[in-house]
Design a protein around this motif. Structure first.
Motif, PDB file in Angstrom:
ATOM      1  N   VAL A 376      -2.336   2.198  -1.245  1.00 24.95           N
ATOM      2  CA  VAL A 376      -1.331   2.414  -0.202  1.00 24.95           C
ATOM      3  C   VAL A 376      -0.841   3.856  -0.322  1.00 24.95           C
ATOM      4  CG1 VAL A 376       0.884   1.679   0.760  1.00 24.95           C
ATOM      5  CG2 VAL A 376      -0.643   0.002  -0.315  1.00 24.95           C
ATOM      6  N   LEU A 377      -1.159   4.691   0.684  1.00 29.07           N
ATOM      7  CA  LEU A 377      -0.877   6.122   0.585  1.00 29.07           C
ATOM      8  C   LEU A 377       0.202   6.613   1.544  1.00 29.07           C
ATOM      9  CD1 LEU A 377      -4.508   7.485   0.093  1.00 29.07           C
ATOM     10  CD2 LEU A 377      -2.753   7.108  -1.639  1.00 29.07           C
ATOM     11  N   THR A 378       0.559   5.804   2.540  1.00 32.24           N
ATOM     12  CA  THR A 378       1.635   6.172   3.464  1.00 32.24           C
ATOM     13  C   THR A 378       2.587   4.996   3.549  1.00 32.24           C
ATOM     14  OG1 THR A 378       0.029   7.460   4.740  1.00 32.24           O
ATOM     15  CG2 THR A 378       2.171   7.101   5.748  1.00 32.24           C
ATOM     16  N   GLU A 379       3.891   5.277   3.591  1.00 31.52           N
ATOM     17  CA  GLU A 379       4.907   4.229   3.457  1.00 31.52           C
ATOM     18  C   GLU A 379       5.258   3.567   4.789  1.00 31.52           C
ATOM     19  OE1 GLU A 379       7.281   8.027   4.081  1.00 31.52           O
ATOM     20  OE2 GLU A 379       5.268   7.389   3.556  1.00 31.52           O
ATOM     21  N   TRP A 380       4.234   3.181   5.557  1.00 38.50           N
ATOM     22  CA  TRP A 380       4.488   2.489   6.817  1.00 38.50           C
ATOM     23  C   TRP A 380       5.133   1.144   6.536  1.00 38.50           C
ATOM     24  CZ3 TRP A 380       4.201   4.661  11.447  1.00 38.50           C
ATOM     25  CH2 TRP A 380       3.381   5.795  11.623  1.00 38.50           C
ATOM     26  N   PRO A 381       6.231   0.785   7.245  1.00 39.92           N
ATOM     27  CA  PRO A 381       6.878  -0.520   7.014  1.00 39.92           C
ATOM     28  C   PRO A 381       5.954  -1.690   7.318  1.00 39.92           C
ATOM     29  CG  PRO A 381       7.821   0.602   8.946  1.00 39.92           C
ATOM     30  CD  PRO A 381       6.967   1.601   8.236  1.00 39.92           C
ATOM     31  N   GLN A 382       4.979  -1.482   8.215  1.00 38.04           N
ATOM     32  CA  GLN A 382       4.050  -2.565   8.549  1.00 38.04           C
ATOM     33  C   GLN A 382       3.301  -3.076   7.315  1.00 38.04           C
ATOM     34  OE1 GLN A 382       4.500   0.350  10.158  1.00 38.04           O
ATOM     35  NE2 GLN A 382       3.538   0.357  12.187  1.00 38.04           N
ATOM     36  N   PHE A 383       3.071  -2.203   6.353  1.00 39.92           N
ATOM     37  CA  PHE A 383       2.297  -2.600   5.186  1.00 39.92           C
ATOM     38  C   PHE A 383       3.065  -3.579   4.296  1.00 39.92           C
ATOM     39  CE2 PHE A 383       0.028   1.774   5.465  1.00 39.92           C
ATOM     40  CZ  PHE A 383      -0.718   1.310   6.528  1.00 39.92           C
ATOM     41  N   ARG A 384       4.387  -3.553   4.373  1.00 38.95           N
ATOM     42  CA  ARG A 384       5.174  -4.507   3.584  1.00 38.95           C
ATOM     43  C   ARG A 384       5.072  -5.919   4.155  1.00 38.95           C
ATOM     44  NH1 ARG A 384       8.961  -2.505  -0.027  1.00 38.95           N
ATOM     45  NH2 ARG A 384      10.204  -4.390   0.259  1.00 38.95           N
ATOM     46  N   ALA A 385       4.711  -6.018   5.432  1.00 35.50           N
ATOM     47  CA  ALA A 385       4.621  -7.327   6.093  1.00 35.50           C
ATOM     48  C   ALA A 385       3.218  -7.917   6.046  1.00 35.50           C
ATOM     49  CB  ALA A 385       5.085  -7.199   7.546  1.00 35.50           C
ATOM     50  N   ILE A 386       2.286  -7.263   5.391  1.00 35.83           N
ATOM     51  CA  ILE A 386       0.905  -7.753   5.318  1.00 35.83           C
ATOM     52  C   ILE A 386       0.859  -9.097   4.574  1.00 35.83           C
ATOM     53  CG2 ILE A 386      -1.263  -7.319   4.069  1.00 35.83           C
ATOM     54  CD1 ILE A 386      -1.106  -4.442   4.979  1.00 35.83           C
ATOM     55  N   ASP A 387      -0.020  -9.971   5.019  1.00 36.32           N
ATOM     56  CA  ASP A 387      -0.257 -11.246   4.328  1.00 36.32           C
ATOM     57  C   ASP A 387      -1.206 -10.957   3.165  1.00 36.32           C
ATOM     58  OD1 ASP A 387      -1.134 -13.740   3.447  1.00 36.32           O
ATOM     59  OD2 ASP A 387      -1.063 -14.631   5.452  1.00 36.32           O
ATOM     60  N   TRP A 388      -0.656 -10.840   1.969  1.00 41.69           N
ATOM     61  CA  TRP A 388      -1.471 -10.420   0.833  1.00 41.69           C
ATOM     62  C   TRP A 388      -2.402 -11.522   0.346  1.00 41.69           C
ATOM     63  CZ3 TRP A 388      -2.143  -5.540   0.023  1.00 41.69           C
ATOM     64  CH2 TRP A 388      -1.183  -4.644   0.516  1.00 41.69           C
ATOM     65  N   ALA A 389      -2.131 -12.767   0.727  1.00 41.31           N
ATOM     66  CA  ALA A 389      -3.076 -13.839   0.412  1.00 41.31           C
ATOM     67  C   ALA A 389      -4.383 -13.624   1.171  1.00 41.31           C
ATOM     68  CB  ALA A 389      -2.463 -15.196   0.749  1.00 41.31           C
ATOM     69  N   LEU A 390      -4.275 -13.197   2.447  1.00 46.02           N
ATOM     70  CA  LEU A 390      -5.481 -12.900   3.221  1.00 46.02           C
ATOM     71  C   LEU A 390      -6.205 -11.689   2.643  1.00 46.02           C
ATOM     72  CD1 LEU A 390      -4.304 -13.418   6.931  1.00 46.02           C
ATOM     73  CD2 LEU A 390      -5.699 -14.944   5.511  1.00 46.02           C
TER      74      LEU A 390
END
Length: 435
Positions: A376-390
């Motif tokens: 993760v190289l850019t702090e986009w808020p969308q990345f915090r909402a990713i489904d990490w199980a997928l």
């Protein structure tokens, strides 16, 4: 003297924001640019710049008739009482700022600006440029004023309309007051000074921030070695009013269109002035080393070798909220991964550049497909909402490298993933090397 007729030369991040915001303050603003296609788009209220609030200001200025766009510089500036120079000053030989565009425009302006006009330099320029431009203008009836910008990409409109300070510098006190009056109503402190000091303020501020960022990234490395928690350390530091919480977040290095260029220019000015600015030089060197350190973390996470290994990358813009790739640390990390033979698949919510040897995809989940690691190289808020199980299901590896400490490690842990941040401690020793 309010409102004023203003010309803005250049419609990049600074110029377009300056023009639109000055129009919103009630001034009559004409923006000039040599790019005919861009001017035509702006006349129709379209901008390629990703900047919250800017499109609305553009539309409002056009609708009110207080904002227009021209290609003809003479027509744009001929009747203006103040002409703002918002022009590029890229890094030139030996790190010095290249003033070629600024000087070319001023050379043309000196023949067309009205008597009593003020040339306002918002471009970041070396100390002494106002005097240089004054000599180039060679007109006693035209003053040159330094009025540096302090706009952050992603918050430029808010920064302009709610500034911490306004800096205005010139040898002519009347010209200083005329420019300061253009910002009436913003309620910000105004620093009135000479031109050289005003020019230095911008470099001094940016280079201090660069040093602060290099400091916190190196501090993160030390925390990892000693088992301290960088988050707790920076929280404790930031509560000290002498330090403050700003620019204490780690990352893959600092970049963008300003800090690297301004640091190089400051070092060049110091060299010419025979001043050893070793502190700033060390910050620049630490920044380059830290980008390599991110790659080293990825390499270690996948077994010590990157050749032929698929790596997923989330984020390419130099910071969240922009589509700007200029001197992006993310791009440099991707380049370094490629040099070691990694197969890089990347995604950014705002930009899809054509990068040699990199597959850029439009879905963040596609970067995880058969990836040995995700970075993760850019702090986009969308990345915090990713489904990490997928994400975990799609990956062949189990490591997510997060040099910005942007993610919450708990959802990753529940998905069976290992989070590698910068620093360690209370959030777990995942960010630390093995004992």
């Amino acid at each position: 003297m309010f409102p004023q007729r203003i010309a803005v030369v250049g419609t990049g991040y600074v110029g377009l924001t300056t023009g639109a915001c000055l129009a919103s303050l009630g001034h009559d603003v004409t923006c000039a640019d040599v790019d005919e296609a861009k001017v035509e788009r702006l006349r129709h209220g379209r901008t390629d710049i990703l900047e919250p609030g800017l499109a609305d200001l553009l539309a409002g200025g056009l609708a009110a008739g207080r904002l227009r766009f021209l290609v003809d510089l003479a027509e744009a500036a001929g009747e203006a009482e103040a002409v703002f120079l918002c022009l590029p000053t890229p890094r030139g030989p030996a790190g010095a700022a290249d003033l070629g565009v600024v000087e070319s425009v001023v050379h043309e302006l000196r023949r067309v600006v009205r008597p009593g006009a003020v040339l306002v330099c918002k471009s970041t320029v070396p100390v002494g440029t106002a005097a240089r431009l004054t000599a180039l203008v060679a007109r006693d009836d035209v003053a040159v004023v330094s009025n540096p910008e302090f706009l952050r990409e992603g918050t430029a409109v808010a920064d302009f309309l709610g500034p911490d300070r306004i800096v205005v510098g010139a040898d002519d006190p009347d010209a200083v007051e005329r420019v300061a009056a253009l910002y009436a109503g913003l309620g910000a402190p105004v620093v009135r000074t000479d031109a050289r000091s005003a020019e230095m303020v911008k470099y001094a501020a940016n280079c201090f921030l660069a040093m602060k960022l290099s400091y916190v990234n190196t501090l993160g490395e030390l925390c990892e070695r000693l088992g301290a928690d960088l988050g707790a350390v920076t929280e404790g530091m930031g509560l000290d009013r002498r330090i403050g919480p700003g620019f204490l977040r780690p990352g893959p290095g600092w970049g963008g269109s300003c800090l690297p260029k301004d640091a190089a220019a400051m070092l060049r000015m110091a060299t010419v002035a025979d001043v050893d600015f070793g502190l700033l030089r060390a910050a620049v060197e630490a920044n380059q080393r830290h980008r390599g350190r991110v790659v080293a973390k990825v390499r270690a996470a996948v077994g010590g070798r990157l050749a032929g290994v698929r790596i997923g990358v989330l984020g390419l813009a130099f910071k969240a909220g922009t589509s700007d790739l200029r001197d992006s640390p993310a791009i440099e990390v991707v380049r370094l991964l490629g040099l070691e033979g990694a197969e890089v698949v990347a995604h950014d919510p705002a930009v899809s550049p054509d990068l040699p040897g990199v597959v850029v995809v439009d879905d963040p989940y596609l970067v995880a497909k058969q990836a040995e690691a995700v970075v993760v190289l850019t702090e986009w808020p969308q990345f915090r909402a990713i489904d990490w199980a997928l994400v975990a299901q799609a990956m062949t590896g189990r490591t997510v490298v997060d040099p910005r400490n942007h993610l919450d490690p708990e959802p990753l842990a529940r998905a069976g993933l290992v989070w590698l941040g910068t620093g360690c401690g209370a959030r777990g020793r995942a960010g630390c090397p093995a004992d």
